[in-house]
Structure formats: structure tokens, C-alpha cells
Scaffold this active site. Structure first.
Site, mmCIF file in Angstrom:
data_model
loop_
_atom_site.group_PDB
_atom_site.id
_atom_site.type_symbol
_atom_site.label_atom_id
_atom_site.label_comp_id
_atom_site.label_asym_id
_atom_site.label_seq_id
_atom_site.Cartn_x
_atom_site.Cartn_y
_atom_site.Cartn_z
ATOM 1 N N TYR A 15 7.686 -3.907 -7.481
ATOM 2 C CA TYR A 15 8.868 -5.028 -6.708
ATOM 3 C C TYR A 15 8.379 -5.762 -7.794
ATOM 4 C CZ TYR A 15 6.924 -2.240 -2.748
ATOM 5 O OH TYR A 15 7.299 -0.494 -1.333
ATOM 6 N N ASP B 245 0.587 11.537 -3.177
ATOM 7 C CA ASP B 245 1.131 12.929 -2.412
ATOM 8 C C ASP B 245 0.015 13.463 -1.870
ATOM 9 O OD1 ASP B 245 0.910 13.660 -5.328
ATOM 10 O OD2 ASP B 245 1.575 15.193 -5.592
ATOM 11 N N ASP C 239 1.591 0.327 -0.101
ATOM 12 C CA ASP C 239 2.592 -0.341 1.111
ATOM 13 C C ASP C 239 3.068 1.129 1.906
ATOM 14 O OD1 ASP C 239 4.666 -1.994 2.262
ATOM 15 O OD2 ASP C 239 6.290 -1.903 0.609
ATOM 16 N N ASP D 256 1.224 1.627 5.571
ATOM 17 C CA ASP D 256 1.769 1.574 6.920
ATOM 18 C C ASP D 256 1.066 3.139 7.578
ATOM 19 O OD1 ASP D 256 2.847 -0.417 7.521
ATOM 20 O OD2 ASP D 256 5.300 0.109 6.940
#
Ligand code: NAD
Length: 377
Positions: A142, A242, A266, A270
Site C-alpha cells: 500500500y 492462502d 487487511d 475482514d
């Protein structure tokens, strides 16, 4: 000790839930005989309305003069037409960056009383769930070099594009890139945070990376294992991202502390919040080098229910508990808040977002008062 707190109530339901967190803190202060001092500051939409800027310089400066920041949420349709660099949400990124907050802590807890809200099968979460995700917040893809350009057929590929795609010549057309990058010191400090947290919990750290493919992940794994040598009591496990995403829904109880980079954190945080099934219940902390921290619920400003006394204030209240635990080192007081929330749920009180027919429906203000009443009771 001074308990100086910068308070940014924000927009939408932000002020409603923060007010309840303060009500609870006031009760904690009374029961444990000390006083919290609050400095109310502007950020987000409210700051745009007042000053034209989502994050006024004065807010940053004053935040730094306090020991911690308690934030509600920012944003809303009123400011949707703002140019990108003047959107309310810019305030959150700016605060993290300018306050040096590199570690984001997000607990994902399934409360016994709310187990029915968890979308996973009962046997997967039997006995409750309590995971702490530690996400690196200020590095990685980011914040790495990024850009986009058009590769013209005639001129061939640009200097940067050719460097980035040495092994793969680029066809003409549009091209964009983002670079994932980490330095040793960035990885080391987030690993230390994770191991320190694990020492206060069940002493297991799972480090999540993609070291089978990414060079930055190979450095991540190496540095995390070097830091691990300083914490022999903690068990370290490594998972590819994964696999971690899969394990979170297959057998989440194996996790205690998960540490990972910015982008994986991130996504995984969530995913973990969905497992708990109730966005209005989840707090977060963003920490820097010392005890300074920014504490906020993970939810947004919920414009659809703002001003209706419908918001669940528990995420904000639990954020205040995290503040007591991590900035003020008052574990007993943090425990008292968490116990009060548990008691509130056990007595059958529910805000609309988690209400079921057999329970007692309460609004934001009553929820705050009921929880405050249970502190020290
Ligand atoms: P949101 O979290 O505000 O709302 C999503 C859904 O969850 C809505 O239906 C809302 O009513 C519900 N909800 C959220 N918090 C709740 C609570 N405490 N109690 C009961 N229900 C709750 O996300 P969104 O709708 O995507 O975003 C709304 C605004 O908030 C946008 O402007 C967005 O940019 C902003 N936002 C801010 C932050 C922040 O300040 N850190 C985070 C996320 C979104």
C-alpha cells in the site's frame, strides 16, 4: 499518572458510540478512583465542514500531546463529492501515518451469548473464539512505489516498466504496478508487538506470509523467526496466506495471535470479523513504538442508522477497554469493561443489529448506561 485522551467523535454514528464509551470510562474512573481528561478534536467530515480539511494540522499536534486517541468513525454521503485527497476517510490514513502507528490490533471474538450470529457451524466454534490479528499498517504494497503508464508501441517500454518486467517483455497498452516491500526493521518491530501480545495471551503466534512465491515474504519469515528466538515460551507457526484464509473458517480455534503484513492483514482481519457475525461489537487498536495508540471500532459511520439511537456502542466501548489495556496498562480496568459487556449480553440486552425475538431491545444510550452500571457492580 495522567489519563489524557484525545477524542475524535467523527461523523454519522461516531459521536453516538463515542459518547457511550466515555460514559463507561467515567464509571471506570469513579470505581478505580482516577480521572480521565478529554480533549475533543475534529477530523473527517466534521473537520471539513469547520476547516475545509479532513485532518487539520492542529488535530495531529494535539493528538500528540495526549496519551491516546479515541475515535468514532468518519465519512458519509454528505462528503461523497469531495475530491479524493479531501475525503473524510483521508483523516484515518493521515492519523496512522503522522502518529507513527505501525501495528493494527484487531481482536475477533465470538461471545458465547452471540454464538448464533457466527456463520460457522456450532462444533467449529464450540467453547468460544478469541483471535488477535496483528497487522503491519504502514509498509508493504500500500505504501510501496506505484504507478501506471501507457506503453507506446513505437517507443517500446519505459525505463521503469522495463526494470519491473525484466523477465516478461510488456506488450503495448496500459500498464500499472504496485511494489510490495519490507525492511528488516519494519518486520522486526511488528513481530515484537505480536510476540509481546502472545506473552499476555495463550503464547502462540502464527505468522502469515507467501514465502513460497514472494521475496519480501521470505525476509518476513526469516526476521520473524529471529525475533522468535527472544521469546522461547511462545510457539511460532508459519502459514501461507492462502492456507491461513482457509484455516480461519475451517478451524479458527487453532489461532491465538496472527501476525501478518499490511495487505494480507487487511483481508484476513475482514474475514475474521465476519466470523464473529457482528460488526458493531469489534474494537481495534493502532499502536506505535511506545504506549501511544489510536483506538476505534472497526465499523464505519453507518449513515443509514445515524441519529436514530440504533447503533451498537459495544465496539467503541471495547476500544476504550483496549486503550486501558495497551496505553494505560490497566488490565484490571479493561477486564472490568469486558466483563460488563459480557454481563449486558448475559442479561439479554441487545441493540437492533444483534437483536433476536427472545431478547430485550435497547437503543445506543440505554446500552451504554446498562454497561456502565455493570462496572464495579
Ligand atoms: P459501515 O461500517 O458504516 O456500515 C456497514 C453496515 O453495518 C451498515 O448497515 C451499518 O448500519 C451497520 N453498522 C455499522 N456499525 C454499526 C453499529 N455500531 N451498530 C449497528 N450497525 C452498524 O460501513 P459503510 O456503510 O461501508 O461505510 C459508511 C461510511 O463510513 C463511509 O463513508 C465509509 O467510508 C466510512 N467508513 C469509515 C471508517 C472509519 O472511520 N474507520 C471505516 C469504514 C467505513
Amino acid at each position: 499518572m495522567d489519563f489524557n485522551i484525545a477524542v475524535i467523535r467523527g461523523d454519522g454514528i461516531g459521536p453516538e458510540v463515542v459518547d457511550q464509551a466515555i460514559l463507561v470510562l467515567e464509571k471506570v474512573g469513579k470505581v478505580y478512583s482516577h480521572r480521565f481528561k478529554y480533549e475533543y478534536l475534529l477530523a473527517g467530515g466534521a473537520a471539513i465542514d469547520e476547516t475545509g480539511e479532513p485532518l487539520p494540522k492542529a488535530t495531529i499536534k494535539k493528538c500528540k500531546n495526549n496519551a491516546a486517541v479515541l475515535l468514532g468513525a468518519v465519512g458519509g454521503p454528505k462528503w461523497d463529492a469531495q475530491p479524493n485527497d479531501k475525503r473524510p476517510e483521508k483523516a484515518i490514513l493521515g492519523l496512522r501515518e503522522q502518529l507513527g502507528l505501525f501495528a493494527n490490533l484487531r481482536p475477533a471474538i465470538v461471545w458465547d451469548e452471540l454464538a448464533a450470529a457466527c456463520p460457522l457451524k456450532d462444533e467449529i466454534i464450540a467453547g468460544g473464539l478469541d483471535i488477535l490479528i496483528v497487522r503491519e499498517l504502514t509498509g508493504g504494497i500500500y505504501f510501496g512505489p506505484k504507478g501506471s503508464e501507457v506503453i507506446a508501441e513505437a517507443s517500446g517500454i519505459s525505463k521503469l516498466a522495463s526494470h519491473l518486467s525484466k523477465e516478461k517483455p510488456l506488450p503495448a497498452g496500459r500498464f500499472a504496478y504496485d511494489v510490495e516491500q519490507y525492511s528488516e526493521s519494519e518486520i522486526e518491530r511488528i513481530a515484537v508487538t505480536a510476540f509481546e501480545m502472545a506473552m499476555k495471551r495463550n503464547k502462540v503466534v502464527t505468522s502469515v506470509d507467501k514465502s513460497n512465491v514472494l521475496e519480501s515474504s521470505r525476509l518476513w519469515r526469516t526476521v520473524v523467526s529471529e525475533v522468535h528466538a527472544r521469546y522461547p515460551e511462545v510457539k511460532l507457526e508459519n502459514l501461507y496466506v492462502d492456507n491461513a484464509a482457509m484455516q480461519l473458517v475451517r478451524s479458527p480455534k487453532q489461532f491465538d495471535v496472527i501476525v501478518t503484513n499490511n495487505i494480507f492483514g487487511d483481508i484476513l482481519s475482514d474475514e475474521a470479523s465476519q466470523i464473529t457475525g457482528s460488526i458493531g461489537m469489534l474494537p481495534s487498536a493502532s499502536l506505535g513504538e511506545k504506549s501511544f495508540g489510536l483506538y476505534e471500532p472497526i465499523h464505519g459511520s453507518a449513515p443509514d442508522i445515524a441519529g436514530q439511537d440504533k447503533a451498537n456502542p459495544v465496539a467503541a466501548i471495547l476500544s476504550a477497554a483496549m486503550m486501558l489495556r495497551y496505553t494505560f496498562d490497566r488490565a484490571e480496568e479493561a477486564d472490568a469493561i469486558e466483563k460488563a459487556v459480557e454481563g449486558f449480553l448475559a442479561k439479554g440486552y441487545r441493540t437492533p443489529d444483534i437483536h433476536t425475538e427472545d431478547k430485550i431491545l435497547v437503543g445506543t444510550k440505554d446500552a451504554g448506561k446498562l454497561i456502565a452500571d455493570l462496572i464495579g457492580a
